[in-house]
Design an enzyme around this catalytic site. Structure first.
Site, PDB file in Angstrom:
ATOM      1  N   TYR A   1      -8.562   2.378   6.243  1.00  0.00           N
ATOM      2  CA  TYR A   1      -9.234   2.912   5.054  1.00  0.00           C
ATOM      3  C   TYR A   1     -10.744   2.740   5.195  1.00  0.00           C
ATOM      4  O   TYR A   1     -11.369   2.057   4.406  1.00  0.00           O
ATOM      5  CB  TYR A   1      -8.719   2.226   3.784  1.00  0.00           C
ATOM      6  CG  TYR A   1      -7.323   2.649   3.391  1.00  0.00           C
ATOM      7  CD1 TYR A   1      -7.113   3.832   2.670  1.00  0.00           C
ATOM      8  CD2 TYR A   1      -6.212   1.888   3.740  1.00  0.00           C
ATOM      9  CE1 TYR A   1      -5.832   4.236   2.312  1.00  0.00           C
ATOM     10  CE2 TYR A   1      -4.934   2.280   3.384  1.00  0.00           C
ATOM     11  CZ  TYR A   1      -4.746   3.452   2.670  1.00  0.00           C
ATOM     12  OH  TYR A   1      -3.480   3.856   2.317  1.00  0.00           O
TER      13      TYR A   1
ATOM     14  N   ASP B   1       0.789  -1.219   0.000  1.00  0.00           N
ATOM     15  CA  ASP B   1       0.000   0.000   0.000  1.00  0.00           C
ATOM     16  C   ASP B   1       0.832   1.285   0.000  1.00  0.00           C
ATOM     17  O   ASP B   1       0.581   2.192  -0.788  1.00  0.00           O
ATOM     18  CB  ASP B   1      -0.916   0.004   1.233  1.00  0.00           C
ATOM     19  CG  ASP B   1      -1.703   1.280   1.369  1.00  0.00           C
ATOM     20  OD1 ASP B   1      -2.477   1.601   0.453  1.00  0.00           O
ATOM     21  OD2 ASP B   1      -1.541   1.968   2.393  1.00  0.00           O
TER      22      ASP B   1
ATOM     23  N   GLU C   1       5.359  10.006   4.012  1.00  0.00           N
ATOM     24  CA  GLU C   1       4.940   8.698   3.521  1.00  0.00           C
ATOM     25  C   GLU C   1       4.579   8.794   2.039  1.00  0.00           C
ATOM     26  O   GLU C   1       4.207   9.848   1.520  1.00  0.00           O
ATOM     27  CB  GLU C   1       3.748   8.152   4.304  1.00  0.00           C
ATOM     28  CG  GLU C   1       3.382   6.733   3.873  1.00  0.00           C
ATOM     29  CD  GLU C   1       2.780   5.893   4.974  1.00  0.00           C
ATOM     30  OE1 GLU C   1       3.044   4.681   4.991  1.00  0.00           O
ATOM     31  OE2 GLU C   1       2.055   6.450   5.816  1.00  0.00           O
TER      32      GLU C   1
ATOM     33  N   ASP D   1       4.573   0.639   4.016  1.00  0.00           N
ATOM     34  CA  ASP D   1       4.421  -0.600   4.779  1.00  0.00           C
ATOM     35  C   ASP D   1       4.339  -1.786   3.827  1.00  0.00           C
ATOM     36  O   ASP D   1       4.682  -1.681   2.652  1.00  0.00           O
ATOM     37  CB  ASP D   1       3.173  -0.515   5.662  1.00  0.00           C
ATOM     38  CG  ASP D   1       1.913  -0.196   4.846  1.00  0.00           C
ATOM     39  OD1 ASP D   1       2.005  -0.136   3.597  1.00  0.00           O
ATOM     40  OD2 ASP D   1       0.838  -0.019   5.449  1.00  0.00           O
TER      41      ASP D   1
END
Length: 516
Positions: free
Chosen positions: A270, A123, A482, A126
């Site tokens: 999510y 994703d 990120e 990670d």
């Protein structure tokens, strides 16, 4: 009210300590959920039938004129973004994977009955496989290829993109082993986010999670249907058998999405705020893939029946909220002027002087968490609107160019890893922070390393600045650094549309090379 304020302060306090390992060893926390509707939308415009009413243009026209006329190699950016997706591949890597510092990983990903669930994309920084945002990313990338194939052709990236899209389409079909079974996640977030290292070295359990006749997932199943409909369109001529297989899954998933109706179970990383938008979204993509009018009329019925939920102005177009995409495609297929008005109300609200604040250097600030993602994805929607002839004054296109060019370097630095001036060196990304495969990856030489990541995560866009244009190149700050598949999806589609740079003239529409 006091309790709400206390909880908000507690959450913000947690975020501020993101430079250290927090939450019982987690290396990142989930972002706060977004609302389904823009908080500034009070519904007062719902009965206003003045389709041509826009917000005042005087304020924003001055701002748009101040945008720098920068020149970037958009073809190079397009190619780099595709490389990022190859760095995210899970499973046994294909021979065409070009990332030398990656190897095979997560080869035992399986379903409850032993189904092969290897493949797909990790994703973000990670090693989770969250299918809801993953399928959304495939839909948006496929949309960009369908509309802007020339940009991929000119930059010699068409076949490379199709390989990468097929990789994800194959995985989504694996996750749909039966008509009424769909695996929406592989990996345990707690265990995964407590581990900093290569995916090739993982030893933790990786459970899979599914929906079926008793566990609904209208949102996740419908988004997978939309993604596989783009597959059916893209491969219709070059590989009709594969196209037909994608379409079969797309139609079954769409039927499943309303057969057992409800939200898919993820409530943390999510969470879905609405599922009718995905169902209507899937209908529109199936209509484009098949020409079957019942899909279009189904979406129209949903749009009318769920009026308040779907016509309200979305918080953003993203992995959770497809309302703006629904409006854009619904108008494309029907010419409905009230739908167009709602779309324009949304998009004009992002322009300078309107609903949202801007940083001093010109980035629209929807949220400090992934600010580049929101700007880039909305830029993609603006460029698509221009492509569909909904931007006669080039206002949307000009604004989108400014947002994309901010990310590429107009702010004084690039936010795309491996591209441009002073690009990010420490993206929050496990595998690229580790040394070469033959060397052991340890916390001291990866997570705690004060220097650049050992590997260059070419093409990834990092989260971005705060409302004051502040950004620190620090992998331990996951809010600003990120990377994620959904971040790049809208960005790459905007780049593809920007590459073609369609201009409306008095007599013709001209195309410029992405290398101008």
């Amino acid at each position: 009210m006091k309790l709400g304020c206390i909880l908000a302060i507690v959450f913000l306090t947690i975020i501020t300590v993101s430079r250290c390992q927090v939450f019982e060893g987690y290396y990142e926390l989930p972002p706060p959920p977004n609302p389904a509707t823009d908080p500034t939308d009070d519904g007062s415009e719902d009965d206003d039938d003045d389709v041509d009413e826009f917000s005042p243009k005087e304020v924003r026209s001055v701002t748009l004129q101040r945008l720098r006329r920068s020149v970037y190699n958009y073809g190079e950016v397009l190619a780099s973004s595709i490389l990022f997706y190859e760095a995210q591949q899970s499973g046994k890597l294909p021979e065409w994977n070009r990332i030398a510092w990656r190897g095979d990983s997560a080869l035992n990903d399986k379903g409850d009955d032993g189904e092969d669930l290897t493949g797909g994309w990790y994703d973000a920084g990670d090693h989770m496989k969250f299918n809801f945002p993953m399928a959304y990313s495939a839909t948006v990338l496929g949309w960009g290829y369908i509309e802007f194939q020339d940009a991929y052709d000119i930059s010699n990236q068409s076949e490379t993109l199709k390989l990468n899209l097929k990789w994800i389409y194959d995985y989504l079909m694996k996750c749909h082993p039966q008509p009424n079974v769909y695996y929406y996640q592989v990996g345990h977030p707690g265990k995964d986010h407590s581990y900093w290292g290569r995916p090739e070295d993982m030893t933790m359990d990786r459970p899979s999670y599914k929906c079926n006749d008793t566990i609904p997932c209208s949102d996740a199943a419908a988004e997978a249907s939309a993604a596989l409909s783009t597959c059916a369109i893209i491969f219709k001529d070059s590989d009709p058998d594969y196209s037909a297989e994608c379409l079969r899954h797309a139609e079954e998933l769409r039927e499943f999405s309303t057969g057992v109706r409800g939200f898919y179970p993820d409530k943390v990383y999510y969470p879905s705020s609405l599922y009718w938008d995905e169902i209507c979204w899937a209908d529109l993509w199936l209509y484009q893939a098949t020409g079957t009018t019942s899909y279009l009329t189904d979406c129209q019925s949903i749009y009318n029946d769920k009026n308040k939920q779907l016509i309200s102005r979305a918080y953003a177009f993203d992995w959770d909220n497809k309302k703006t995409g629904v409006k854009l495609l619904l108008h494309k297929f029907t010419g409905n002027q009230k739908v167009l008005k709602k779309f324009n109300k949304y998009l004009s609200g992002w322009l300078p002087g309107e609903k949202l604040p801007y940083t001093p250097k010109g980035l629209v600030m929807r949220s400090v968490w992934g600010s580049n993602r929101y700007a880039a994805t909305t830029a993609a929607i603006a460029i698509l609107a221009n492509h569909y002839g909904l931007d006669p004054d080039l206002e949307y296109f000009t604004w989108a160019k400014g947002q994309i060019d901010y990310i590429l370097g107009d702010s004084g630095r690039s936010f795309v890893v491996g591209f441009g001036n002073n690009s990010p060196q420490q993206p929050h990304h496990r595998s690229s922070s580790c040394p070469n495969l033959e060397e052991k990856c340890t916390p001291s030489n990866s997570w705690k390393n004060t220097g650049p990541n050992h590997q260059v995560l070419t093409g990834a866009i990092v989260g971005g600045v705060d409302q004051n244009d502040y950004w620190l190149d620090d992998r331990q700050d996951y809010v600003k650094n990120e990377v994620a598949c959904d971040y790049n999806a809208g960005f790459q589609t905007a780049i593809a549309g920007r590459s073609e740079e369609r201009r409306v003239g008095k007599e013709c529409r001209s195309r410029w090379s992405p290398y101008h």
